[in-house]
Motif scaffolding. Sequence first.
Motif, PDB file in Angstrom:
ATOM      1  N   VAL A 116       0.834  -1.206   0.000  1.00  0.00           N
ATOM      2  CA  VAL A 116       0.000   0.000   0.000  1.00  0.00           C
ATOM      3  C   VAL A 116       0.869   1.257   0.000  1.00  0.00           C
ATOM      4  N   LEU A 117       1.897   1.295   0.830  1.00  0.00           N
ATOM      5  CA  LEU A 117       2.783   2.463   0.861  1.00  0.00           C
ATOM      6  C   LEU A 117       3.540   2.626  -0.452  1.00  0.00           C
ATOM      7  N   THR A 118       4.017   1.534  -1.005  1.00  0.00           N
ATOM      8  CA  THR A 118       4.746   1.586  -2.271  1.00  0.00           C
ATOM      9  C   THR A 118       3.850   2.084  -3.392  1.00  0.00           C
ATOM     10  N   LEU A 119       2.645   1.550  -3.461  1.00  0.00           N
ATOM     11  CA  LEU A 119       1.723   1.979  -4.513  1.00  0.00           C
ATOM     12  C   LEU A 119       1.398   3.466  -4.397  1.00  0.00           C
ATOM     13  N   TYR A 120       1.160   3.926  -3.188  1.00  0.00           N
ATOM     14  CA  TYR A 120       0.738   5.317  -2.986  1.00  0.00           C
ATOM     15  C   TYR A 120       1.904   6.306  -3.130  1.00  0.00           C
ATOM     16  N   TYR A 121       3.003   6.042  -2.436  1.00  0.00           N
ATOM     17  CA  TYR A 121       4.090   7.021  -2.394  1.00  0.00           C
ATOM     18  C   TYR A 121       5.124   6.855  -3.503  1.00  0.00           C
ATOM     19  N   LEU A 122       5.492   5.644  -3.829  1.00  0.00           N
ATOM     20  CA  LEU A 122       6.535   5.446  -4.833  1.00  0.00           C
ATOM     21  C   LEU A 122       5.965   5.372  -6.246  1.00  0.00           C
ATOM     22  N   ASN A 123       4.830   4.687  -6.400  1.00  0.00           N
ATOM     23  CA  ASN A 123       4.218   4.562  -7.728  1.00  0.00           C
ATOM     24  C   ASN A 123       3.201   5.661  -8.011  1.00  0.00           C
ATOM     25  N   GLU A 124       2.849   6.413  -6.961  1.00  0.00           N
ATOM     26  CA  GLU A 124       1.907   7.532  -7.049  1.00  0.00           C
ATOM     27  C   GLU A 124       0.519   7.117  -7.545  1.00  0.00           C
ATOM     28  N   ASN A 125       0.072   5.934  -7.107  1.00  0.00           N
ATOM     29  CA  ASN A 125      -1.288   5.498  -7.411  1.00  0.00           C
ATOM     30  C   ASN A 125      -2.263   6.234  -6.507  1.00  0.00           C
ATOM     31  N   THR A 126      -3.485   6.431  -6.983  1.00  0.00           N
ATOM     32  CA  THR A 126      -4.536   7.021  -6.155  1.00  0.00           C
ATOM     33  C   THR A 126      -5.110   5.935  -5.245  1.00  0.00           C
ATOM     34  N   THR A 127      -5.884   6.370  -4.262  1.00  0.00           N
ATOM     35  CA  THR A 127      -6.515   5.379  -3.389  1.00  0.00           C
ATOM     36  C   THR A 127      -7.515   4.533  -4.173  1.00  0.00           C
ATOM     37  N   GLU A 128      -8.139   5.114  -5.190  1.00  0.00           N
ATOM     38  CA  GLU A 128      -9.063   4.353  -6.034  1.00  0.00           C
ATOM     39  C   GLU A 128      -8.314   3.252  -6.786  1.00  0.00           C
ATOM     40  N   GLU A 129      -7.141   3.566  -7.301  1.00  0.00           N
ATOM     41  CA  GLU A 129      -6.337   2.563  -8.001  1.00  0.00           C
ATOM     42  C   GLU A 129      -5.855   1.474  -7.046  1.00  0.00           C
ATOM     43  N   ILE A 130      -5.474   1.890  -5.841  1.00  0.00           N
ATOM     44  CA  ILE A 130      -5.034   0.919  -4.835  1.00  0.00           C
ATOM     45  C   ILE A 130      -6.196   0.010  -4.449  1.00  0.00           C
ATOM     46  N   GLU A 131      -7.385   0.578  -4.399  1.00  0.00           N
ATOM     47  CA  GLU A 131      -8.589  -0.199  -4.099  1.00  0.00           C
ATOM     48  C   GLU A 131      -8.782  -1.297  -5.151  1.00  0.00           C
ATOM     49  N   GLU A 132      -8.595  -0.952  -6.411  1.00  0.00           N
ATOM     50  CA  GLU A 132      -8.735  -1.933  -7.493  1.00  0.00           C
ATOM     51  C   GLU A 132      -7.657  -3.009  -7.421  1.00  0.00           C
ATOM     52  N   ILE A 133      -6.432  -2.599  -7.108  1.00  0.00           N
ATOM     53  CA  ILE A 133      -5.301  -3.529  -7.082  1.00  0.00           C
ATOM     54  C   ILE A 133      -5.393  -4.496  -5.905  1.00  0.00           C
ATOM     55  N   THR A 134      -5.720  -3.960  -4.731  1.00  0.00           N
ATOM     56  CA  THR A 134      -5.672  -4.769  -3.503  1.00  0.00           C
ATOM     57  C   THR A 134      -7.012  -5.377  -3.103  1.00  0.00           C
ATOM     58  N   GLY A 135      -8.096  -4.782  -3.557  1.00  0.00           N
ATOM     59  CA  GLY A 135      -9.412  -5.245  -3.131  1.00  0.00           C
ATOM     60  C   GLY A 135      -9.849  -4.658  -1.795  1.00  0.00           C
ATOM     61  N   LEU A 136      -9.013  -3.829  -1.186  1.00  0.00           N
ATOM     62  CA  LEU A 136      -9.377  -3.161   0.064  1.00  0.00           C
ATOM     63  C   LEU A 136     -10.285  -1.978  -0.250  1.00  0.00           C
ATOM     64  N   ASN A 137     -11.185  -1.626   0.684  1.00  0.00           N
ATOM     65  CA  ASN A 137     -12.001  -0.439   0.443  1.00  0.00           C
ATOM     66  C   ASN A 137     -11.209   0.817   0.817  1.00  0.00           C
ATOM     67  N   LYS A 138     -11.699   1.969   0.378  1.00  0.00           N
ATOM     68  CA  LYS A 138     -10.976   3.233   0.531  1.00  0.00           C
ATOM     69  C   LYS A 138     -10.650   3.550   1.993  1.00  0.00           C
ATOM     70  N   ASN A 139     -11.613   3.371   2.878  1.00  0.00           N
ATOM     71  CA  ASN A 139     -11.373   3.652   4.301  1.00  0.00           C
ATOM     72  C   ASN A 139     -10.319   2.719   4.878  1.00  0.00           C
ATOM     73  N   ASN A 140     -10.375   1.455   4.487  1.00  0.00           N
ATOM     74  CA  ASN A 140      -9.397   0.485   4.955  1.00  0.00           C
ATOM     75  C   ASN A 140      -7.997   0.852   4.472  1.00  0.00           C
ATOM     76  N   ILE A 141      -7.890   1.345   3.246  1.00  0.00           N
ATOM     77  CA  ILE A 141      -6.603   1.775   2.696  1.00  0.00           C
ATOM     78  C   ILE A 141      -6.039   2.925   3.513  1.00  0.00           C
ATOM     79  N   LYS A 142      -6.884   3.896   3.823  1.00  0.00           N
ATOM     80  CA  LYS A 142      -6.428   5.067   4.594  1.00  0.00           C
ATOM     81  C   LYS A 142      -5.947   4.662   5.982  1.00  0.00           C
ATOM     82  N   VAL A 143      -6.690   3.791   6.641  1.00  0.00           N
ATOM     83  CA  VAL A 143      -6.299   3.314   7.971  1.00  0.00           C
ATOM     84  C   VAL A 143      -4.993   2.530   7.882  1.00  0.00           C
TER      85      VAL A 143
END
Length: 83
Positions: free
Chosen positions: A31-58
Amino acid sequence: MVNQIEILAKKDREYYIKKALAALPELDALVLTLYYLNENTTEEIEEITGLNKNNIKVRMHRARKKLAESIERILPNEMASFN
């Protein structure tokens, strides 16, 4: 012109961040790599990981804390090897 000291400092930071990321649980590091290093949005991370947006933020909040703790453990060990 970027001087060589700045280049070395950047490489050092990258080395320690990657080392600290490797010490985290796999999903936290992802999650950290996708967001900070790859600059993915939380929506993109949601698609990649299957986690919901709130879960990603936490998870990112907790993972950043773990990352900081990991770096704090790594740096003293690395500094001791120079003595």
